[in-house]
Design an enzyme around this catalytic site. Structure first.
Site, PDB file in Angstrom:
ATOM      1  N   GLU A   1       6.608  45.249  38.598  1.00 24.40           N
ATOM      2  CA  GLU A   1       7.269  43.947  38.771  1.00 24.40           C
ATOM      3  C   GLU A   1       8.403  43.978  39.779  1.00 24.40           C
ATOM      4  O   GLU A   1       8.865  42.917  40.237  1.00 24.40           O
ATOM      5  CB  GLU A   1       7.781  43.435  37.423  1.00 24.40           C
ATOM      6  CG  GLU A   1       8.975  44.185  36.836  1.00 24.40           C
ATOM      7  CD  GLU A   1       8.578  45.411  36.016  1.00 24.40           C
ATOM      8  OE1 GLU A   1       9.419  45.871  35.221  1.00 24.40           O
ATOM      9  OE2 GLU A   1       7.455  45.903  36.172  1.00 24.40           O
TER      10      GLU A   1
ATOM     11  N   SER B   1      25.583  16.960  32.899  1.00 25.69           N
ATOM     12  CA  SER B   1      26.563  17.620  33.750  1.00 25.69           C
ATOM     13  C   SER B   1      26.466  17.105  35.184  1.00 25.69           C
ATOM     14  O   SER B   1      27.367  17.335  35.985  1.00 25.69           O
ATOM     15  CB  SER B   1      26.317  19.130  33.753  1.00 25.69           C
ATOM     16  OG  SER B   1      25.091  19.431  34.385  1.00 25.69           O
ATOM     17  N   GLY B   2      25.354  16.441  35.481  1.00 28.16           N
ATOM     18  CA  GLY B   2      25.112  16.007  36.848  1.00 28.16           C
ATOM     19  C   GLY B   2      24.331  17.031  37.640  1.00 28.16           C
ATOM     20  O   GLY B   2      23.957  16.795  38.786  1.00 28.16           O
ATOM     21  N   GLY B   3      24.069  18.175  37.013  1.00 24.39           N
ATOM     22  CA  GLY B   3      23.299  19.214  37.666  1.00 24.39           C
ATOM     23  C   GLY B   3      21.811  18.955  37.592  1.00 24.39           C
ATOM     24  O   GLY B   3      21.346  17.991  36.983  1.00 24.39           O
ATOM     25  N   VAL B   4      21.051  19.858  38.187  1.00 22.54           N
ATOM     26  CA  VAL B   4      19.601  19.698  38.291  1.00 22.54           C
ATOM     27  C   VAL B   4      18.937  19.648  36.921  1.00 22.54           C
ATOM     28  O   VAL B   4      18.134  18.752  36.628  1.00 22.54           O
ATOM     29  CB  VAL B   4      18.998  20.862  39.125  1.00 22.54           C
ATOM     30  CG1 VAL B   4      17.479  20.778  39.145  1.00 22.54           C
ATOM     31  CG2 VAL B   4      19.549  20.840  40.536  1.00 22.54           C
ATOM     32  N   ASP B   5      19.281  20.595  36.050  1.00 23.30           N
ATOM     33  CA  ASP B   5      18.552  20.775  34.790  1.00 23.30           C
ATOM     34  C   ASP B   5      18.728  19.602  33.830  1.00 23.30           C
ATOM     35  O   ASP B   5      17.750  19.032  33.337  1.00 23.30           O
ATOM     36  CB  ASP B   5      18.991  22.078  34.112  1.00 23.30           C
ATOM     37  CG  ASP B   5      19.155  23.205  35.116  1.00 23.30           C
ATOM     38  OD1 ASP B   5      18.287  23.316  36.002  1.00 23.30           O
ATOM     39  OD2 ASP B   5      20.138  23.953  35.023  1.00 23.30           O
ATOM     40  N   SER B   6      19.985  19.236  33.562  1.00 22.87           N
ATOM     41  CA  SER B   6      20.217  18.152  32.610  1.00 22.87           C
ATOM     42  C   SER B   6      19.763  16.807  33.178  1.00 22.87           C
ATOM     43  O   SER B   6      19.258  15.950  32.447  1.00 22.87           O
ATOM     44  CB  SER B   6      21.697  18.093  32.205  1.00 22.87           C
ATOM     45  OG  SER B   6      22.524  17.828  33.327  1.00 22.87           O
ATOM     46  N   THR B   7      19.912  16.619  34.479  1.00 24.70           N
ATOM     47  CA  THR B   7      19.504  15.354  35.091  1.00 24.70           C
ATOM     48  C   THR B   7      18.001  15.138  34.990  1.00 24.70           C
ATOM     49  O   THR B   7      17.533  14.065  34.587  1.00 24.70           O
ATOM     50  CB  THR B   7      19.937  15.302  36.570  1.00 24.70           C
ATOM     51  OG1 THR B   7      21.362  15.391  36.645  1.00 24.70           O
ATOM     52  CG2 THR B   7      19.475  14.002  37.223  1.00 24.70           C
TER      53      THR B   7
ATOM     54  N   CYS C   1       6.178  51.465  31.662  1.00 23.62           N
ATOM     55  CA  CYS C   1       7.239  52.442  31.426  1.00 23.62           C
ATOM     56  C   CYS C   1       7.335  52.774  29.935  1.00 23.62           C
ATOM     57  O   CYS C   1       6.448  53.420  29.392  1.00 23.62           O
ATOM     58  CB  CYS C   1       8.555  51.929  31.998  1.00 23.62           C
ATOM     59  SG  CYS C   1       9.809  53.218  32.196  1.00 23.62           S
ATOM     60  N   TYR C   2       8.387  52.315  29.238  1.00 27.53           N
ATOM     61  CA  TYR C   2       8.462  52.566  27.797  1.00 27.53           C
ATOM     62  C   TYR C   2       7.242  51.996  27.086  1.00 27.53           C
ATOM     63  O   TYR C   2       6.766  52.554  26.095  1.00 27.53           O
ATOM     64  CB  TYR C   2       9.748  51.961  27.232  1.00 27.53           C
ATOM     65  CG  TYR C   2       9.883  52.118  25.730  1.00 27.53           C
ATOM     66  CD1 TYR C   2      10.200  53.345  25.159  1.00 27.53           C
ATOM     67  CD2 TYR C   2       9.674  51.028  24.875  1.00 27.53           C
ATOM     68  CE1 TYR C   2      10.317  53.492  23.782  1.00 27.53           C
ATOM     69  CE2 TYR C   2       9.790  51.166  23.508  1.00 27.53           C
ATOM     70  CZ  TYR C   2      10.109  52.399  22.969  1.00 27.53           C
ATOM     71  OH  TYR C   2      10.218  52.547  21.595  1.00 27.53           O
TER      72      TYR C   2
ATOM     73  N   HIS D   1       7.162  50.636  37.435  1.00 34.95           N
ATOM     74  CA  HIS D   1       7.438  49.201  37.270  1.00 34.95           C
ATOM     75  C   HIS D   1       6.770  48.401  38.387  1.00 34.95           C
ATOM     76  O   HIS D   1       7.284  48.328  39.510  1.00 34.95           O
ATOM     77  CB  HIS D   1       8.947  48.939  37.295  1.00 34.95           C
ATOM     78  CG  HIS D   1       9.668  49.428  36.082  1.00 34.95           C
ATOM     79  ND1 HIS D   1       9.797  48.682  34.937  1.00 34.95           N
ATOM     80  CD2 HIS D   1      10.264  50.613  35.826  1.00 34.95           C
ATOM     81  CE1 HIS D   1      10.470  49.371  34.026  1.00 34.95           C
ATOM     82  NE2 HIS D   1      10.762  50.557  34.540  1.00 34.95           N
TER      83      HIS D   1
ATOM     84  N   GLY E   1      12.049  49.734  28.523  1.00 38.00           N
ATOM     85  CA  GLY E   1      13.212  49.699  27.648  1.00 38.00           C
ATOM     86  C   GLY E   1      13.919  51.041  27.644  1.00 38.00           C
ATOM     87  O   GLY E   1      13.370  52.048  28.100  1.00 38.00           O
TER      88      GLY E   1
ATOM     89  N   LYS F   1      15.115  27.916  37.295  1.00 33.67           N
ATOM     90  CA  LYS F   1      15.644  26.750  38.009  1.00 33.67           C
ATOM     91  C   LYS F   1      14.749  26.292  39.155  1.00 33.67           C
ATOM     92  O   LYS F   1      14.593  25.088  39.384  1.00 33.67           O
ATOM     93  CB  LYS F   1      17.064  27.023  38.532  1.00 33.67           C
ATOM     94  CG  LYS F   1      17.731  25.774  39.103  1.00 33.67           C
ATOM     95  CD  LYS F   1      19.164  26.028  39.476  1.00 33.67           C
ATOM     96  CE  LYS F   1      20.068  26.152  38.272  1.00 33.67           C
ATOM     97  NZ  LYS F   1      20.313  24.841  37.628  1.00 33.67           N
TER      98      LYS F   1
END
Length: 509
Positions: free
Chosen positions: A171, A223-229, A82-83, A169, A55, A365
């Site tokens: 990561e 929406s027709g996208g991956v997530d909502s579908t 780190c922090y 770090h 941070g 995603k």
């Protein structure tokens, strides 16, 4: 079934999501919570370890963010990054000072004493530093494990307890063997075996839907996208007719989008109600230039229509395909700054009157796509590029009107057609056009033109949290630019965006 997570306390690090990603890739479920989460809530989460993120603060600054000191008494591993290293040093009785020799970028880490966190690693590693403070003296019962040229106590560890601090770090990709260091902490220091895969989260998602009372109806704005579908597919398989899916046409969609989405949804046995509200949405952002205001105004109209449809169906629950990046960029993780408000997160009014059901709120995603494959969702849907809720409205810089929407739709169609023609669509994360609020001089048919400039944005990514511009063949870019300039009257110049995220975002607005 409950999966015990590695709990990450967020102190505002730009890499906090990257920590969560790395742990999941190693097979450990991870959760991010505010740094000031109560010890009672931590106990209820029952984590396998606690990781203190980096941070921008200094531990000796006024109002420096600090966790509850009781975390060190829980008997589980604690890793300060780190922090986070400076926090645990400060809280446990050591001393942190501001350094005249700051470290930013690569540094050579030299191992001074064996420790499980460095099992099977060399005595020297290239690591990524980003700090101006340093640990001057260690807390009681701690020992120095490794150093760099400018950081004597770059790695410290408690002599008896599973508490370790890293000044660098692990990561980030720039740190050599960073994944091994994190794995060694979880496996070697904390004595925890991997506990996470998408199959287990799919089971959790189904259980989340099954908790709904049998009399409650659910509405989903697809929406027709991956997530909502995929969210809708899971929910429908559990509650069937108690789910109504609505596709709201906001008028900012690509050419043929409505028809394509409806056809795709038939493949997964979903027939949404299509609501054409294009005129209402366009009016809501008339004369608006500020991108955040566009998003908020679009979100307000979206919520108004959704509330009306929910009342017509008698729904009390709203199903959303919200993902972790949506939550982070809308600052719903403490310590994060608002990058942009997502219509399905930050722009929903508090008086919507619907409970939220968000089975993928803690996923990225690529993890949702993996769940989709487990469910047998067609690749045609799974490989669909992300498309923002506000649609083309945030791909037109400045004011949006029907003329600019028409220009952008034509150009966008050509870009997508060429991507498929060259076999590149499935090889990139996202590709789209941005209509700029500037004009340039050109020559067409021996005549001077003064028309709009179009930017092409194509990126490669894994989860959308970071991205790099796609290095595509010049032949492809040449073909796209030539076709757009020759076929879309009103555009006479095409430029290619070569910015990465960060510092840029994927979308321009």
């Amino acid at each position: 079934m409950k999966i015990r997570p590695a709990l990450i306390l967020n102190f505002g690090s730009q890499y906090v999501q990257l920590i969560a990603r790395r742990l999941r890739e190693l097979g450990y479920f991870s959760l991010i919570k505010p740094h000031n989460i109560s010890i009672e809530e931590i106990k209820s989460i029952d984590p396998i370890c606690i990781i203190l993120s980096g941070g921008p603060a200094s531990v000796y600054s006024k109002d420096a963010p600090m966790p509850d000191k009781k975390i060190y008494e829980l008997g589980i591993g604690v890793l300060g990054i780190c922090y986070g290293l400076q926090v645990l040093t400060h809280q446990l009785g050591g001393r942190v000072l501001n350094s005249s020799a700051q470290e930013y970028g690569r540094a050579t880490l030299m191992l001074k004493k064996p420790h499980p966190i460095f099992d099977l690693l060399d005595n020297e590693l290239e690591v990524w530093m980003s700090h101006s403070d340093y640990v001057e003296s260690l807390p009681p019962n701690f020992e120095q494990i490794a150093s760099t040229l400018n950081s004597l106590n770059a790695v410290i560890a408690h002599r008896e307890l599973p508490i370790v601090g890293l000044q660098f770090h692990p990561e980030v990709a720039h740190t050599q063997k960073g994944d091994t260091i994190l794995k060694n902490f979880l496996n070697g220091v904390c004595k925890q075996a991997p506990n996470w895969n998408v199959e287990s989260y799919l089971e959790l998602s189904i259980q989340e839907v099954e908790k709904l009372p049998p009399n409650k109806k659910v509405i989903c704005a697809l929406s027709g996208g991956v997530d909502s579908t995929i969210s809708a597919v899971i929910t429908k398989r559990v509650i069937n007719e108690r789910l109504r899916c609505v596709f709201i046409d906001n008028g900012f969609l690509r050419e043929g989008e409505v028809e394509e989405v409806v056809q795709n949804l038939k493949l997964v046995d979903i027939s949404p109600k299509v609501v054409d509200a294009s005129e209402e949405f366009l009016k809501a952002i008339e004369g608006i230039h500020d991108p955040e205001q566009k998003r908020l105004n679009i979100g307000n109209v979206f919520a108004k229509i959704l509330k009306k449809e929910a009342q017509l169906f008698g729904a009390e629950v709203l199903l959303q395909g919200t993902l972790y990046p949506d939550v982070v960029e809308s600052a719903h993780i403490a310590g994060a700054e608002v990058i942009k408000t997502h219509h399905n997160v930050g722009a929903l009014p508090k008086d919507l009157g619907l409970e939220l059901l968000e089975p993928f709120r803690e996923l990225f995603k690529d993890e949702v796509r993996a769940i989709g494959r487990l469910l047998g969702i067609p690749e045609k849907i799974l490989k669909r590029h992300p498309f923002p809720g506000p649609g083309l409205a945030i791909r037109i810089i400045g004011e949006v009107n029907k003329e600019s929407l028409d220009l952008l739709r034509k150009a966008d169609k050509i870009l997508l057609e060429e991507l498929n023609s060259f076999g590149l669509y499935d090889k990139v994360w996202q590709a789209f056009c941005v209509l700029l609020p500037i004009k340039s001089v050109g020559v067409m048919g021996d005549r001077r033109t003064y028309e709009r400039v179009l930017a092409i944005r194509i990126v490669e990514s894994v989860d959308g949290m970071t991205a790099d511009w796609a290095k595509l063949p010049h032949e492809f870019l040449d073909s796209v630019a030539r076709k757009i300039v020759s076929q879309v009257r009103g555009i006479n110049r095409v430029v290619y965006d070569i910015s990465s995220k960060p510092p840029s975002t994927i979308e321009w607005e």
